[in-house]
Design an enzyme around this catalytic site. Structure first.
Site, PDB file in Angstrom:
ATOM      1  CG  ASN A  89      45.177  32.304  53.703  1.00  0.00           C
ATOM      2  OD1 ASN A  89      44.539  33.447  53.518  1.00  0.00           O
ATOM      3  ND2 ASN A  89      45.903  32.127  54.660  1.00  0.00           N
ATOM      4  CG  HIS A 102      45.633  24.875  55.215  1.00  0.00           C
ATOM      5  ND1 HIS A 102      46.416  24.656  53.932  1.00  0.00           N
ATOM      6  CD2 HIS A 102      45.707  26.210  55.527  1.00  0.00           C
ATOM      7  CE1 HIS A 102      47.091  25.743  53.712  1.00  0.00           C
ATOM      8  NE2 HIS A 102      46.755  26.705  54.857  1.00  0.00           N
TER       9      HIS A 102
HETATM   10  P1  AMP Z   1      48.520  29.312  55.223  1.00  0.00           P
HETATM   11  O1  AMP Z   1      49.707  30.228  55.020  1.00  0.00           O
HETATM   12  O2  AMP Z   1      47.187  29.751  54.851  1.00  0.00           O
HETATM   13  O3  AMP Z   1      49.002  28.318  53.870  1.00  0.00           O
HETATM   14  O4  AMP Z   1      48.669  28.322  56.343  1.00  0.00           O
HETATM   15  C1  AMP Z   1      49.586  27.466  56.463  1.00  0.00           C
HETATM   16  C2  AMP Z   1      49.502  27.222  57.962  1.00  0.00           C
HETATM   17  O5  AMP Z   1      50.193  26.050  58.352  1.00  0.00           O
HETATM   18  C3  AMP Z   1      50.250  28.188  58.582  1.00  0.00           C
HETATM   19  O6  AMP Z   1      49.356  28.963  59.817  1.00  0.00           O
HETATM   20  C4  AMP Z   1      51.267  27.391  59.512  1.00  0.00           C
HETATM   21  O7  AMP Z   1      51.764  27.672  60.636  1.00  0.00           O
HETATM   22  C5  AMP Z   1      50.562  25.996  59.505  1.00  0.00           C
HETATM   23  N1  AMP Z   1      51.450  24.874  59.563  1.00  0.00           N
HETATM   24  C6  AMP Z   1      52.616  24.553  58.921  1.00  0.00           C
HETATM   25  N2  AMP Z   1      53.211  23.554  59.091  1.00  0.00           N
HETATM   26  C7  AMP Z   1      52.491  22.953  60.273  1.00  0.00           C
HETATM   27  C8  AMP Z   1      52.405  21.855  61.012  1.00  0.00           C
HETATM   28  N3  AMP Z   1      53.432  20.867  60.885  1.00  0.00           N
HETATM   29  N4  AMP Z   1      51.459  21.510  62.051  1.00  0.00           N
HETATM   30  C9  AMP Z   1      50.445  22.342  62.461  1.00  0.00           C
HETATM   31  N5  AMP Z   1      50.619  23.707  61.562  1.00  0.00           N
HETATM   32  C10 AMP Z   1      51.378  23.720  60.566  1.00  0.00           C
END
Ligand code: AMP
Length: 116
Positions: A89, A102
């Site tokens: 994303n 990510h």
């Molecule tokens: P995006 O919406 O593509 O930016 O994805 C961010 C992702 O990070 C989401 O799916 C969240 O659930 C995940 N996320 C946020 N904080 C953490 C964390 N501390 N550990 C693992 N996943 C996380």
């Protein structure tokens, strides 16, 4: 860019100061389970170095970009996935909420297309 960025949760996970379920690590990438899984396997692969999005990573570090994908493939194999989806994303309109690149690795169920 090297070193963690203050306030960046994924820099914290890379550094070990924020807890995470880390499943794979290379010199350039760290893979850990998403805290809010959207599929039976939902792993995030992040570069060790902080880059805001995939385009910034690709421009600064082509090898790091390739490592993200080979790490994702290693995770998928370890999870026994025969099919899986990789998602980057980019930008708020696309649903990006964490501004440290990510790569989502999603699998373990049927995935529909187009995505929402
Ligand atoms: P995006 O919406 O593509 O930016 O994805 C961010 C992702 O990070 C989401 O799916 C969240 O659930 C995940 N996320 C946020 N904080 C953490 C964390 N501390 N550990 C693992 N996943 C996380």
């Amino acid at each position: 860019m090297t070193g963690g960025v203050e306030g960046c949760v994924f820099c914290g996970i890379v550094a070990g100061s924020v807890p995470a379920d880390v499943v794979h690590r290379t010199e350039r990438s760290v893979a850990f389970r998403d805290v809010s899984p959207q599929a039976p396997t939902h792993v995030l692969v992040v570069p060790v170095d902080h880059h805001e999005n995939a385009a910034a990573l690709a421009a600064a570090d082509p090898q790091g970009t390739a490592d993200l994908i080979t790490t994702a493939a290693a995770v998928a194999e370890a999870e026994g996935l025969t099919g899986y989806r990789l998602v980057l994303n980019t930008g708020r309109e696309a649903g990006q909420t964490v501004f440290h690149t990510h790569l989502h690795v999603l699998g373990g169920r049927s995935l529909t297309w187009p995505p929402g």
